[in-house]
Design an enzyme around this catalytic site. Structure first.
Site, PDB file in Angstrom:
ATOM      1  N   ARG A   1       2.712   0.526  -6.668  1.00  0.00           N
ATOM      2  CA  ARG A   1       2.846  -0.401  -5.554  1.00  0.00           C
ATOM      3  C   ARG A   1       1.695  -1.395  -5.480  1.00  0.00           C
ATOM      4  O   ARG A   1       1.758  -2.389  -4.773  1.00  0.00           O
ATOM      5  CB  ARG A   1       2.942   0.381  -4.234  1.00  0.00           C
ATOM      6  CG  ARG A   1       4.189   1.232  -4.148  1.00  0.00           C
ATOM      7  CD  ARG A   1       4.143   2.164  -2.966  1.00  0.00           C
ATOM      8  NE  ARG A   1       4.253   1.466  -1.700  1.00  0.00           N
ATOM      9  CZ  ARG A   1       5.397   1.186  -1.095  1.00  0.00           C
ATOM     10  NH1 ARG A   1       6.541   1.527  -1.663  1.00  0.00           N
ATOM     11  NH2 ARG A   1       5.430   0.565   0.066  1.00  0.00           N
TER      12      ARG A   1
ATOM     13  N   CYS B   1       0.823  -1.202   0.000  1.00  0.00           N
ATOM     14  CA  CYS B   1       0.000   0.000   0.000  1.00  0.00           C
ATOM     15  C   CYS B   1       0.861   1.258   0.000  1.00  0.00           C
ATOM     16  O   CYS B   1       2.052   1.202   0.268  1.00  0.00           O
ATOM     17  CB  CYS B   1      -0.882   0.017   1.236  1.00  0.00           C
ATOM     18  SG  CYS B   1      -1.609  -1.570   1.656  1.00  0.00           S
TER      19      CYS B   1
ATOM     20  N   LYS C   1       4.231  -3.899  -5.959  1.00  0.00           N
ATOM     21  CA  LYS C   1       5.646  -3.744  -6.302  1.00  0.00           C
ATOM     22  C   LYS C   1       6.558  -4.155  -5.155  1.00  0.00           C
ATOM     23  O   LYS C   1       7.507  -4.901  -5.341  1.00  0.00           O
ATOM     24  CB  LYS C   1       5.922  -2.283  -6.690  1.00  0.00           C
ATOM     25  CG  LYS C   1       7.366  -2.017  -7.099  1.00  0.00           C
ATOM     26  CD  LYS C   1       7.730  -2.774  -8.359  1.00  0.00           C
ATOM     27  CE  LYS C   1       9.117  -2.450  -8.842  1.00  0.00           C
ATOM     28  NZ  LYS C   1       9.502  -3.292  -9.989  1.00  0.00           N
TER      29      LYS C   1
ATOM     30  N   ASN D   1       0.168   0.777   6.597  1.00  0.00           N
ATOM     31  CA  ASN D   1       0.700  -0.309   5.773  1.00  0.00           C
ATOM     32  C   ASN D   1       1.231  -1.381   6.710  1.00  0.00           C
ATOM     33  O   ASN D   1       1.841  -1.056   7.730  1.00  0.00           O
ATOM     34  CB  ASN D   1       1.854   0.160   4.887  1.00  0.00           C
ATOM     35  CG  ASN D   1       1.405   1.112   3.813  1.00  0.00           C
ATOM     36  OD1 ASN D   1       0.215   1.298   3.589  1.00  0.00           O
ATOM     37  ND2 ASN D   1       2.365   1.719   3.146  1.00  0.00           N
ATOM     38  N   GLY D   2       1.064  -2.646   6.341  1.00  0.00           N
ATOM     39  CA  GLY D   2       1.566  -3.732   7.164  1.00  0.00           C
ATOM     40  C   GLY D   2       0.434  -4.580   7.709  1.00  0.00           C
ATOM     41  O   GLY D   2      -0.707  -4.509   7.241  1.00  0.00           O
TER      42      GLY D   2
ATOM     43  N   TRP E   1      -4.086  -2.114  -0.458  1.00  0.00           N
ATOM     44  CA  TRP E   1      -4.063  -3.442  -1.074  1.00  0.00           C
ATOM     45  C   TRP E   1      -4.607  -4.396  -0.026  1.00  0.00           C
ATOM     46  O   TRP E   1      -4.017  -4.581   1.023  1.00  0.00           O
ATOM     47  CB  TRP E   1      -2.634  -3.810  -1.472  1.00  0.00           C
ATOM     48  CG  TRP E   1      -2.501  -5.003  -2.355  1.00  0.00           C
ATOM     49  CD1 TRP E   1      -2.679  -5.064  -3.701  1.00  0.00           C
ATOM     50  CD2 TRP E   1      -2.111  -6.328  -1.961  1.00  0.00           C
ATOM     51  NE1 TRP E   1      -2.432  -6.328  -4.165  1.00  0.00           N
ATOM     52  CE2 TRP E   1      -2.074  -7.127  -3.121  1.00  0.00           C
ATOM     53  CE3 TRP E   1      -1.778  -6.921  -0.738  1.00  0.00           C
ATOM     54  CZ2 TRP E   1      -1.737  -8.477  -3.094  1.00  0.00           C
ATOM     55  CZ3 TRP E   1      -1.444  -8.267  -0.711  1.00  0.00           C
ATOM     56  CH2 TRP E   1      -1.423  -9.016  -1.887  1.00  0.00           C
TER      57      TRP E   1
ATOM     58  N   GLU F   1       2.430 -12.795 -14.927  1.00  0.00           N
ATOM     59  CA  GLU F   1       2.065 -11.745 -13.996  1.00  0.00           C
ATOM     60  C   GLU F   1       1.432 -10.536 -14.677  1.00  0.00           C
ATOM     61  O   GLU F   1       0.663  -9.816 -14.042  1.00  0.00           O
ATOM     62  CB  GLU F   1       3.268 -11.316 -13.147  1.00  0.00           C
ATOM     63  CG  GLU F   1       4.399 -10.648 -13.877  1.00  0.00           C
ATOM     64  CD  GLU F   1       5.584 -10.350 -12.970  1.00  0.00           C
ATOM     65  OE1 GLU F   1       5.404 -10.338 -11.736  1.00  0.00           O
ATOM     66  OE2 GLU F   1       6.691 -10.140 -13.477  1.00  0.00           O
TER      67      GLU F   1
ATOM     68  N   HIS G   1       8.711 -36.632 -17.026  1.00  0.00           N
ATOM     69  CA  HIS G   1       8.270 -37.103 -15.720  1.00  0.00           C
ATOM     70  C   HIS G   1       6.926 -36.488 -15.336  1.00  0.00           C
ATOM     71  O   HIS G   1       6.708 -36.125 -14.182  1.00  0.00           O
ATOM     72  CB  HIS G   1       9.323 -36.788 -14.657  1.00  0.00           C
ATOM     73  CG  HIS G   1      10.623 -37.490 -14.887  1.00  0.00           C
ATOM     74  ND1 HIS G   1      10.787 -38.844 -14.709  1.00  0.00           N
ATOM     75  CD2 HIS G   1      11.826 -37.024 -15.322  1.00  0.00           C
ATOM     76  CE1 HIS G   1      12.023 -39.196 -15.012  1.00  0.00           C
ATOM     77  NE2 HIS G   1      12.676 -38.104 -15.384  1.00  0.00           N
TER      78      HIS G   1
ATOM     79  N   LYS H   1       7.241 -13.355 -16.171  1.00  0.00           N
ATOM     80  CA  LYS H   1       6.890 -12.113 -16.854  1.00  0.00           C
ATOM     81  C   LYS H   1       5.567 -12.256 -17.596  1.00  0.00           C
ATOM     82  O   LYS H   1       4.725 -11.359 -17.570  1.00  0.00           O
ATOM     83  CB  LYS H   1       7.999 -11.713 -17.863  1.00  0.00           C
ATOM     84  CG  LYS H   1       9.224 -11.124 -17.226  1.00  0.00           C
ATOM     85  CD  LYS H   1       8.998  -9.718 -16.764  1.00  0.00           C
ATOM     86  CE  LYS H   1       9.052  -9.460 -15.319  1.00  0.00           C
ATOM     87  NZ  LYS H   1       9.432 -10.269 -14.283  1.00  0.00           N
TER      88      LYS H   1
ATOM     89  N   GLU I   1      12.106 -16.915 -15.187  1.00  0.00           N
ATOM     90  CA  GLU I   1      11.795 -15.487 -15.258  1.00  0.00           C
ATOM     91  C   GLU I   1      10.913 -15.171 -16.458  1.00  0.00           C
ATOM     92  O   GLU I   1       9.991 -14.354 -16.369  1.00  0.00           O
ATOM     93  CB  GLU I   1      13.083 -14.673 -15.297  1.00  0.00           C
ATOM     94  CG  GLU I   1      12.879 -13.165 -15.382  1.00  0.00           C
ATOM     95  CD  GLU I   1      12.135 -12.564 -14.202  1.00  0.00           C
ATOM     96  OE1 GLU I   1      11.747 -11.389 -14.293  1.00  0.00           O
ATOM     97  OE2 GLU I   1      11.943 -13.263 -13.178  1.00  0.00           O
TER      98      GLU I   1
END
Length: 608
Positions: A27, A2, A603, A101-102, A75, A488, A504, A485, A481
């Protein structure tokens, strides 16, 4: 996570707060709100959705007059996104407002105690507990009330607090969630991150754990949670303010991809002197480096993927055994750290909660920690024993590109430095490696300029349901990676697999038309990877190959090939990831997704 912005001064607060919150949209958030003191009372406006909704409701802040206030982009953690759950939260009489925040870990216990004392709750959030607890402790001294609350709560927090009875003050406090304060000739500011206030001041103070700040229009004071006043030194931010703007690009992500040549050069050039590697801020002697017997790399997300590459490169060049851990697993698995081990934590923000916890766990056990971070003054930068900065500048898009590339280069430099001082790299090989490193910025730029070919290919897969990435060794790390990309920012289901593991179980998922991206940059593994490509193609897959220019044999097995310039195989990730970043970007654009702010993501992940 947030975003928090606060202001007290001689200007109208609401427009400043809205402007600051707009700089923190990267963020991640689902609602926004402000609390402004108008001279008589605290007025609060909150809304679900993008910040634009709040801007329209308040006419850009004009309908909320007043020269002090706090704002927030939320968030959701406790309680679904809603106007009620949005911040700020306030006490029943509306005389105390809080943004947070938190996570308050003991909020249920505190909520029950407050409910038993007659307090009524209207939201599902943990933050509302703080507002009522402040009300409970407030007896005319706001600093005393704040510190008493901080002694009662458990968890993480960055706070902005207002008291209507003390309208000439705004309070900030922090524990394990980033927070800064700043000052200019017009007033004082609170923010979660530098971009929020960079337009107004470059003079900032980093708030440390369990510190409280009292801000007035013309000055601020810092205190411990025991109300002892402390002195702080200001830091001057030397970013170019334009670095946090789009500069004509459609998205921050595209801009940041195009900044990668400069980012890589900025991370490399200061450390290459007289054909040697000198990492001055590392503050470790050659004897210190020779004493390292094992390295534990700990990180999350893309930084973890950089760490997987780092394992191959460090083990190959320096012959030091390396373990790579997800920080969220490392901190809870009671890791075995033997004498001579060094822990390397990697984080763009320097505030990633799990990574920071892993750092503290390692230090508590008496082990040295090296932080590879992008943000000077961040928690990891301050708490690590040694630091290596990536110098990527501000990265705004949620999906990292240039910070990831900088992390790779930092790991290459570290591996080469370790290899040389330990006598594992001879002078001729070292000179060759340096030459390849110096070529990376121009080679990355060449690949970026080939974007049209990748864009056309991406347009074919806008409607894809599943995409698989495969590779071996470093190519597996690249695949991790590349897959991240894509998923997300485009929301397409995508997975990365070590190519040898296909048989497998995973190969059962391949069907007619499934896109399989095969990364093949390691000469010793070309033949093996081609065999895996043939296996999936025989089952109907369409195979995209990313490989080096010399590997023409791959065209027999691939349906579409993207070539990267020749480089040392250890450095191939820096080049092969570029077309995969572009592919994910253009698929997302083609689908009409919010590239810079993908749903449900943030973020800087400052909670577990």
């Amino acid at each position: 996570m947030c975003g928090i912005v606060g202001y007290i001064g001689t200007k109208q607060a609401a427009p400043i707060i809205l402007d600051g919150l707009s700089k923190l949209e990267y963020r991640g958030y689902d609602s926004a709100g402000m609390a402004i003191y108008d001279g008589e009372q605290i007025n609060i406006q909150k809304s679900v959705g993008r910040l634009k909704v709040l801007e329209n409701q308040t006419r850009g802040g004009e309908s909320m007059p007043g020269m002090s206030g706090i704002g927030h982009t939320r968030w959701a953690t406790h309680g679904a996104p809603s106007d009620t759950n949005a911040h700020p939260h306030f006490n029943e009489s509306g005389t105390i407002a809080v943004v947070h925040n938190g996570i308050i870990e003991n909020y249920l216990q505190l909520r029950k105690k407050l409910t038993d004392k007659g307090y009524k709750f209207v939201s599902e959030t943990d933050t509302e507990v703080l507002a009522h607890l402040l009300d409970y402790y407030y007896k005319g001294n706001p600093l005393e009330a704040v510190t008493k609350v901080l002694h009662r709560v458990e968890g993480s927090y960055a706070l902005g607090i207002m008291f209507a009875d003390c309208s000439d003050q705004v309070f900030a406090a922090r524990k394990d969630s980033p927070l800064i304060v700043g000052q200019n000739e017009d007033g004082c500011f609170i923010a979660s991150d530098v971009p929020a206030i960079l337009k107004y001041t470059r003079k900032v103070y980093y708030v440390d754990n369990q510190e409280v700040v009292r801000l007035r229009a013309d000055h601020m004071h810092f205190y411990t949670v025991d109300e002892e006043e402390i002195k702080k030194e200001a830091v001057t931010i030397d970013w170019d303010a334009n670095a946090a703007e789009k500069a004509g690009y459609e998205h921050f992500m595209l801009k940041e991809m195009y900044e990668q040549p400069k980012t890589v050069a900025d991370t490399l050039n200061p450390r290459i002197k007289d054909n040697d590697i000198v990492i001055e801020e590392l503050n470790m002697t050659d004897d210190d480096l020779r004493a390292i017997k094992k390295i534990h790399i700990v990180a999350c997300g893309s930084a973890y993927h950089a760490g997987v590459t780092g394992k191959y490169v460090i083990e190959g060049l320096a012959r030091i055994p390396v373990e790579v851990d997800l920080a969220s697993e490392f901190r809870y698995r009671d890791p075995i750290l033997e004498e001579g081990a060094m822990v390397v934590v990697i984080s763009q923000s320097g505030e990633t909660a799990d990574t920071l916890a892993a750092l503290r766990e390692s230090k508590a056990r008496g082990f040295k920690v090296l932080g590879i971070v992008n943000v000077v003054g961040s928690s990891i930068a301050r708490e690590a024993d040694n630091v290596m900065y990536t110098w990527a500048g501000p990265e705004i898009a949620v999906a990292t590109t240039k910070a990831y590339s900088a992390q790779l280069v930092a790991l290459y430099l570290l591996a080469m430095k370790l290899g040389k001082v330990r006598g594992k790299i001879d002078d001729e090989t070292f000179a060759s490696l340096l030459g390849d490193l110096r070529c990376l910025p121009d080679q990355i730029e060449l690949l970026l300029n080939n974007k049209l070919k990748i864009q056309k290919f991406a347009n074919r897969y806008v409607g894809a349901k599943d995409v698989f990435f495969i590779g071996r060794g470093i190519d597996y790390a690249i695949s991790l990676e590349g897959s991240l990309k894509l998923k997300e920012i485009s929301y397409i289901h995508s997975e990365a697999y070590a190519a040898g593991e296909l048989k497998h179980g995973t190969i059962s998922l391949i069907e007619e038309g499934t896109l399989v991206a095969a990364v093949s940059t390691q000469p010793d593994l070309y033949a093996k990877t081609i065999s895996n490509m043939v296996e999936v193609k025989a089952r109907g897959a369409f195979v995209l190959a990313v490989t080096c220019e010399e590997n023409k044999e791959i065209e027999k097995a691939a349906d579409y090939v993207i070539y990267i310039p020749e480089t040392n195989p250890y450095f191939a990730n820096s080049l092969a990831i570029i077309p995969l970043q572009l592919f994910g970007y253009y698929v997302s654009v083609g689908k009409g997704c919010d590239v810079d702010k993908p749903r449900n993501l943030a973020k800087s992940v400052t909670v577990e």
